[in-house]
Design an enzyme around this catalytic site. Structure first.
Site, PDB file in Angstrom:
ATOM      1  CD  GLU A 143      35.650  41.554  45.988  1.00  0.00           C
ATOM      2  OE1 GLU A 143      36.262  42.016  46.972  1.00  0.00           O
ATOM      3  OE2 GLU A 143      34.959  42.228  45.200  1.00  0.00           O
ATOM      4  CG  HIS A 181      37.772  47.299  41.669  1.00  0.00           C
ATOM      5  ND1 HIS A 181      36.707  47.190  42.547  1.00  0.00           N
ATOM      6  CD2 HIS A 181      37.220  47.646  40.480  1.00  0.00           C
ATOM      7  CE1 HIS A 181      35.577  47.464  41.905  1.00  0.00           C
ATOM      8  NE2 HIS A 181      35.863  47.739  40.658  1.00  0.00           N
ATOM      9  CG  ASP A 191      38.781  47.543  45.563  1.00  0.00           C
ATOM     10  OD1 ASP A 191      38.357  48.567  45.005  1.00  0.00           O
ATOM     11  OD2 ASP A 191      38.424  46.398  45.232  1.00  0.00           O
TER      12      ASP A 191
END
Length: 310
Positions: A143, A181, A191
């Site tokens: 992330e 993603h 994303d």
């Protein structure tokens, strides 16, 4: 002297409170859960208290000596879509959120390794890439601290590349298996956003990209032969290949009837929703727009990439 000691005590208290890890409680939960998993993994197969004990086992319990841990085979990159790394760290340490990742990388380049690489993080959700429909079980989730609209800082991208270098070397992750993603969940996710430097990563061996000069030279077969029809006769009884003519006369061409959906499928996209698949492809490889229509140039890009994945 009397005033010095209270001041000193207050100063030390502030120092201690500032240096204390705010995630010490959740770290204890992590360690406890990891111990439980370690205990489970250390058990020999076919223990009496397992459901499988009802099977007709042999006389002896036998554990093989030839095994190791299962290793990740994909890396899935996300943006956090939150306002700060602190917000993301909190989100990933609250049980009710049911979401996590192996790594979180701050905008300033700081790396938070939140989960052992061999554990299964909850980052991918429902998604598919190629024939793999449980990416959480086969991937590492990263992330990036980013609200979803802004670019990615130089420090953040450098730290990401540092992490990817370690992961690729340690686990032998194939170049093609560094994805986003939005690639695995095209109907749900966007994303990392269109500002993500996929080309830069590909140049370093993390994901594929296309050769822009090659794409510029590509022509469509139908258009080429319409403009330059073969005007010399070929005797029907002659049985030989004209490969030498191909090399001398014909440029690289997108073949007639090129199936763009099949090409997307070969790259890895789930084409059950063609519109979403095209959008996801363009978000990753075109980035200037994500409308669900492929221009001639974008079809050439797709064809160039498709050949890399064959």
């Amino acid at each position: 002297m009397r005033g010095i000691f209270p001041t000193l005590i207050i100063g030390l208290s502030v120092l201690v409170s500032c240096s204390t890890n705010p995630y010490r409680k959740t770290n204890r939960v992590y360690k406890k859960q990891a111990k439980e998993y370690a205990k489970e993994l250390s058990r020999l197969p076919a223990r009496e208290n397992q459901v499988e004990s009802a099977l007709n086992y042999g006389e002896y319990r036998v554990g093989t000596t030839n095994f190791n841990l299962r290793k990740p085979n994909f890396v899935v990159i996300h943006h956090t879509a939150q306002d700060s790394v602190q917000q993301t760290l909190k989100t990933f340490t609250l049980p009710r959120t049911q979401v996590s990742a192996h790594y979180v990388i701050d905008d300033n380049g700081e790396v938070y390794h939140m989960l052992n690489d061999y554990y299964r993080a909850w980052h991918g959700g429902i998604g598919k890439w190629g024939n793999t429909d449980d990416l959480n079980s086969t991937s590492i989730g990263i992330e990036l601290d980013n609200n979803g609209k802004e670019g990615f800082s130089e420090a953040q991208v450098k730290s990401l590349i540092d992490v990817l270098e370690i992961l690729k070397e340690k686990y032998g992750i194939p170049t093609a298996n560094f994805i986003g993603h939005s690639d695995i969940a095209p109907t749900r996710k966007v994303d990392p956003n269109k500002n993500f430097p996929w080309k830069e990563l590909a140049e370093k061996g993390y994901g594929h990209w296309y050769d822009e000069a090659e794409v510029e030279k590509l022509q469509f077969e139908d258009e080429f032969f319409e403009a330059y029809p073969l005007d010399f006769p070929v005797h029907p009884e002659l049985d030989f290949e004209l490969d030498f003519l191909d090399e001398l006369m014909f440029p690289e061409m997108v073949p007639s009837g090129f199936d763009y959906l099949m090409a997307l499928r070969i790259i890895g996209y789930d084409i059950s929703d063609p519109v979403a698949a095209v959008r996801a492809f363009k978000l990753h490889f075109i980035q200037e727009n994500t409308d669900p229509v492929l221009s001639n140039y974008e079809l050439k890009v797709l064809y160039s990439l498709y050949r890399k994945y064959l």
